[in-house]
Scaffold this active site. Structure first.
Site, PDB file in Angstrom:
ATOM      1  N   SER A 142      -1.589  -2.462  -1.146  1.00 24.16           N
ATOM      2  CA  SER A 142      -2.189  -1.213  -1.551  1.00 24.16           C
ATOM      3  C   SER A 142      -3.584  -1.223  -1.720  1.00 24.16           C
ATOM      4  O   SER A 142      -4.214  -2.220  -1.910  1.00 24.16           O
ATOM      5  CB  SER A 142      -1.473  -0.878  -3.139  1.00 24.16           C
ATOM      6  OG  SER A 142      -2.032   0.103  -3.644  1.00 24.16           O
ATOM      7  N   TYR A 155       0.765  -4.542 -11.588  1.00 23.66           N
ATOM      8  CA  TYR A 155       1.155  -3.902 -10.364  1.00 23.66           C
ATOM      9  C   TYR A 155      -0.198  -3.970  -9.729  1.00 23.66           C
ATOM     10  O   TYR A 155      -0.298  -4.601  -8.528  1.00 23.66           O
ATOM     11  CB  TYR A 155       1.019  -2.220 -10.375  1.00 23.66           C
ATOM     12  CG  TYR A 155       1.199  -1.692  -8.933  1.00 23.66           C
ATOM     13  CD1 TYR A 155       2.329  -1.852  -8.318  1.00 23.66           C
ATOM     14  CD2 TYR A 155       0.012  -0.930  -8.343  1.00 23.66           C
ATOM     15  CE1 TYR A 155       2.397  -1.192  -6.869  1.00 23.66           C
ATOM     16  CE2 TYR A 155       0.282  -0.295  -7.214  1.00 23.66           C
ATOM     17  CZ  TYR A 155       1.298  -0.478  -6.637  1.00 23.66           C
ATOM     18  OH  TYR A 155       1.228   0.075  -5.183  1.00 23.66           O
TER      19      TYR A 155
END
Length: 266
Positions: A142, A155
């Site tokens: 990401s 995350y």
């Protein structure tokens, strides 16, 4: 690599980016192993792709956040006699909020799925690729992997791990016939924010489409790239923190991700 007639395994295949990998790889003639928790969605997708493209599909419903799940998935592939030539480690989710206020059990599942499953899956399927002298692994990281994320601490850390892990294995295997590739998308039109439980985790702006993200990934891989950040805006946002101090970066990102109920305290 020419994927026609070969087997691709995709985790998180029931929706979003994972579903698009399934659709676009099937269009290229790849047989598919579809993995996610929801059996009905996988079966519907498998049936559609078999009808549309004439490829074989195997459905394995499994929760990869559970201990030993990757090993169970590998055993099922062995029992089916499948040699996986392309592994897409796509399954993952995020949590958002003050670290101590987010469920510790949920954060543990986040690490298990985003990190442990990626490592275990790669460890299990890579030797077969090396033995055949060909294969590829796509790990979905990401833009979050390029800097720490206050209010999404776990995350961000998991996606930084995935990016570092993939880069290292790209180097190890660059002359061994197996390609490693990191996909680093920004905000994408998936159920990501539904799982997170808030839109506060979005940095704003238009979301990219899963179709475009996957198409860019496959084109970048075909050109021998090491990673891709789809979209100029996402690429710049991922790189800009290289020119800032760590504190400046944390202030910028923390301001964007701070939970709504706390933003008046900024």
């Amino acid at each position: 690599m020419n994927i026609k007639g070969k087997w691709s395994l995709i985790t998180g295949a029931s929706s979003g980016i994972g579903e698009q990998f399934a659709r676009q790889l099937a269009k290229e003639g790849s047989h598919l192993v579809l993995v996610a928790r929801t059996k009905s969605k996988l079966e519907a997708l498998a049936s559609e792709l078999t009808r549309s493209h004439g490829v074989q599909c195997r459905v394995i419903p499994l929760d990869l956040s559970l201990e030993g799940a990757a090993g169970e998935l590998y055993r099922q592939c062995q029992q089916l006699g499948l040699s996986i030539d392309l592994l897409v480690n796509n399954a993952g989710f995020a949590t958002h909020g003050l670290f101590e206020e987010v469920s510790g059990e949920r954060q543990h599942e986040e690490v298990m799925l985003n990190v442990t499953a990626v490592v275990d899956m790669t460890h299990l399927f890579l030797p077969g690729m090396l033995h055949r002298g060909a294969g590829a692994v796509i790990n979905v990281s990401s833009t979050a992997g390029f800097q720490p994320l206050p209010y999404m601490a776990v995350y961000g850390a998991t996606k930084a791990f995935v990016l570092s892990f993939t880069d290292a294995l790209w180097w190890e295997n660059r002359n061994r016939g197996v390609q490693f590739f990191a996909l680093c998308p920004g905000s994408t039109e998936t159920n990501f924010f539904n799982v997170v439980g808030t839109e506060d985790a979005s940095v704003g702006g238009a979301k990219d489409s899963p179709e475009r993200v996957v198409a860019l990934t496959l084109r970048a891989m075909a050109r021998g790239k090491q990673y891709v950040v789809p979209g100029l805006r996402n690429y710049l946002s991922a790189q800009i923190t290289r020119f800032m101090t760590r504190r400046q970066s944390l202030r910028l990102v923390g301001g964007m991700l701070r939970p709504t109920q706390s933003k008046e305290d900024l």
